[in-house]
Write an enzyme that holds these catalytic residues in place. Structure first.
Site, mmCIF file in Angstrom:
data_model
loop_
_atom_site.group_PDB
_atom_site.id
_atom_site.type_symbol
_atom_site.label_atom_id
_atom_site.label_comp_id
_atom_site.label_asym_id
_atom_site.label_seq_id
_atom_site.Cartn_x
_atom_site.Cartn_y
_atom_site.Cartn_z
ATOM 1 N N ARG A 52 -22.767 -37.035 -48.173
ATOM 2 C CA ARG A 52 -23.402 -37.009 -49.495
ATOM 3 C C ARG A 52 -24.899 -37.318 -49.390
ATOM 4 O O ARG A 52 -25.718 -36.715 -50.085
ATOM 5 C CB ARG A 52 -22.709 -37.995 -50.440
ATOM 6 C CG ARG A 52 -23.195 -37.881 -51.870
ATOM 7 C CD ARG A 52 -22.351 -38.684 -52.835
ATOM 8 N NE ARG A 52 -22.451 -40.122 -52.592
ATOM 9 C CZ ARG A 52 -21.759 -41.039 -53.256
ATOM 10 N NH1 ARG A 52 -20.906 -40.678 -54.194
ATOM 11 N NH2 ARG A 52 -21.898 -42.320 -52.994
ATOM 12 N N LYS A 151 -27.834 -38.375 -55.356
ATOM 13 C CA LYS A 151 -27.886 -39.835 -55.503
ATOM 14 C C LYS A 151 -29.312 -40.267 -55.152
ATOM 15 O O LYS A 151 -29.608 -40.654 -54.020
ATOM 16 C CB LYS A 151 -26.826 -40.494 -54.607
ATOM 17 C CG LYS A 151 -26.487 -41.922 -55.049
ATOM 18 C CD LYS A 151 -25.201 -42.382 -54.426
ATOM 19 C CE LYS A 151 -25.019 -43.882 -54.511
ATOM 20 N NZ LYS A 151 -24.924 -44.416 -55.850
ATOM 21 N N GLU A 184 -20.006 -40.383 -67.386
ATOM 22 C CA GLU A 184 -19.659 -41.449 -66.435
ATOM 23 C C GLU A 184 -20.268 -42.736 -66.951
ATOM 24 O O GLU A 184 -20.929 -42.748 -67.988
ATOM 25 C CB GLU A 184 -20.174 -41.123 -65.022
ATOM 26 C CG GLU A 184 -21.685 -40.993 -64.916
ATOM 27 C CD GLU A 184 -22.170 -40.643 -63.503
ATOM 28 O OE1 GLU A 184 -21.489 -40.964 -62.520
ATOM 29 O OE2 GLU A 184 -23.260 -40.054 -63.409
HETATM 30 N N1 PXG Z 1 -21.671 -42.834 -60.723
HETATM 31 C C1 PXG Z 1 -22.889 -43.366 -60.503
HETATM 32 C C2 PXG Z 1 -24.022 -42.991 -61.395
HETATM 33 C C3 PXG Z 1 -23.076 -44.262 -59.437
HETATM 34 O O1 PXG Z 1 -24.283 -44.782 -59.206
HETATM 35 C C4 PXG Z 1 -20.727 -44.032 -58.890
HETATM 36 C C5 PXG Z 1 -20.622 -43.145 -59.950
HETATM 37 C C6 PXG Z 1 -19.525 -44.282 -58.016
HETATM 38 O O2 PXG Z 1 -19.666 -43.604 -56.773
HETATM 39 P P1 PXG Z 1 -18.999 -44.111 -55.424
HETATM 40 O O3 PXG Z 1 -19.380 -43.102 -54.414
HETATM 41 O O4 PXG Z 1 -19.585 -45.472 -55.141
HETATM 42 O O5 PXG Z 1 -17.538 -44.172 -55.672
HETATM 43 C C7 PXG Z 1 -21.967 -44.640 -58.633
HETATM 44 C C8 PXG Z 1 -22.076 -45.664 -57.542
HETATM 45 C C9 PXG Z 1 -23.826 -51.042 -58.359
HETATM 46 C C10 PXG Z 1 -24.286 -49.721 -57.860
HETATM 47 O O6 PXG Z 1 -24.533 -52.039 -58.094
HETATM 48 C C11 PXG Z 1 -23.470 -48.573 -57.880
HETATM 49 C C12 PXG Z 1 -23.984 -47.371 -57.385
HETATM 50 C C13 PXG Z 1 -25.248 -47.360 -56.930
HETATM 51 C C14 PXG Z 1 -26.023 -48.467 -56.926
HETATM 52 C C15 PXG Z 1 -25.554 -49.666 -57.369
HETATM 53 O O7 PXG Z 1 -22.800 -51.107 -59.012
HETATM 54 N N2 PXG Z 1 -23.360 -46.138 -57.304
#
Ligand code: PXG
Length: 293
Positions: A52, A151, A184
């Site tokens: 990713r 991301k 989301e």
């Molecule tokens: N949507 C968004 C906008 C995200 O930032 C997810 C979904 C879940 O993705 P994963 O791959 O982790 O299952 C994210 C996750 C935090 C934090 O502190 C979370 C994310 C990035 C930075 C910080 O909770 N991303």
């Protein structure tokens, strides 16, 4: 080795892990990142996170100055360097140092850093009672402007939503698309369950293709749930039997109230609890051993 943070090919101490004020990651949010976890020294879905990251970088025409195997090696080393077992790893690639203009071509060398630390777990209560979330006015970026599949270091859209959610007394906020479909949360994907169907918004609506989202979709079949990626509105969540969020930090967290409407029975549902238990087993069974070199 002297240090603990990987910064442009060197292991440095925290105090020396500094980036120039001319770095475009800071000046413009021009860069990409991953948040990764290890459980018992094994890095969960490392290949998925690396893939990713490279996809995000490709989409913004950023060339990561390592090949995926070498970068994966540095991620594993970051866990070892800090003698961690259960870690939260932040892997960041920025456009690098440039001048005070937007032009990315003025940034010859991307900056790459990896921070491995301990994970600040959410309170147990969230998992036992479920979250109370609220829909916020800030809409998710339209994919035509900034695709949610990238991301990127531009999290202001999500941060504005987080601020609004917190002002409303909630720890997470539900973001809708420009046209009012569920998209989301600020750092998590969202799922609903009703009549044996597990549904989640398609990523083309602007949601991140979450790693945890993929894992949950893979686990659903074993519980007899049919997975559907379909656009839906808040009504489908209000009338769902169960709702939960997924993310690397949160893992799977039940949602028991949305905009003042109790979801299902108002307590975490049977499928959500089942998926949480399956997920817990999986993260300890799978993963690349950071200590096997
Ligand atoms: N949507 C968004 C906008 C995200 O930032 C997810 C979904 C879940 O993705 P994963 O791959 O982790 O299952 C994210 C996750 C935090 C934090 O502190 C979370 C994310 C990035 C930075 C910080 O909770 N991303």
């Amino acid at each position: 080795m002297a240090g603990k943070i990987f910064l442009n090919g060197k292991w440095v101490d925290r105090a020396d892990a500094v980036i120039s004020v001319f770095d475009h990651g800071l000046l413009y949010g021009d860069g990409v990142f991953e948040g990764i976890r290890s459980y018992g020294g094994r890095i969960f879905r490392l290949a998925g996170h690396i893939e990713r990251l490279y996809d995000s970088a490709r989409a913004i025409r950023l060339t990561i100055p390592y090949d995926p195997a070498a970068l994966s090696g540095h991620v594993k080393a970051s866990v070892r360097e800090n003698a961690l077992k259960d870690a939260y790893i932040r892997l960041v690639v920025t456009r690098g140092v440039g001048d005070l203009g937007l032009d990315p071509d003025k940034c010859p060398t991307p900056s790459v850093f990896i921070i491995a630390g301990t994970i600040a777990l959410y309170p147990r209560e969230y998992y036992e009672k479920g979250l109370d979330i609220v829909t916020v006015p800030t809409r998710r970026n339209v994919p035509e402007a900034l695709n949610g599949r990238i991301k990127s270091l531009n999290y202001l859209n999500n941060i504005l939503a987080k601020i609004e959610g917190k002002l409303a007394g909630c720890v997470e906020a539900l973001m809708l698309t420009d046209s009012g479909f569920v998209c989301e949360c600020t750092g998590d994907n969202i799922f609903g369950i009703r009549h044996g169907r597990l549904f989640t918004p398609p990523t083309y609506l602007g949601a991140l293709k979450g790693i945890t989202r993929d894992v949950v979709m893979g686990l659903a079949g074993s519980r007899g749930l049919k997975v559907e990626e379909v656009p839906f509105t808040r009504h489908e969540l209000f009338t769902a039997e169960e709702v939960f969020l997924t993310g690397t930090a949160a893992e799977i967290v039940p949602v028991t109230k949305i905009d003042g409407r109790p979801i299902g029975s108002g307590a975490p549902g049977v499928h959500t609890r089942g998926l949480m238990a399956e997920f817990e087993k999986l993260v300890h069974r799978e993963g690349e051993d950071a200590y096997a070199v």
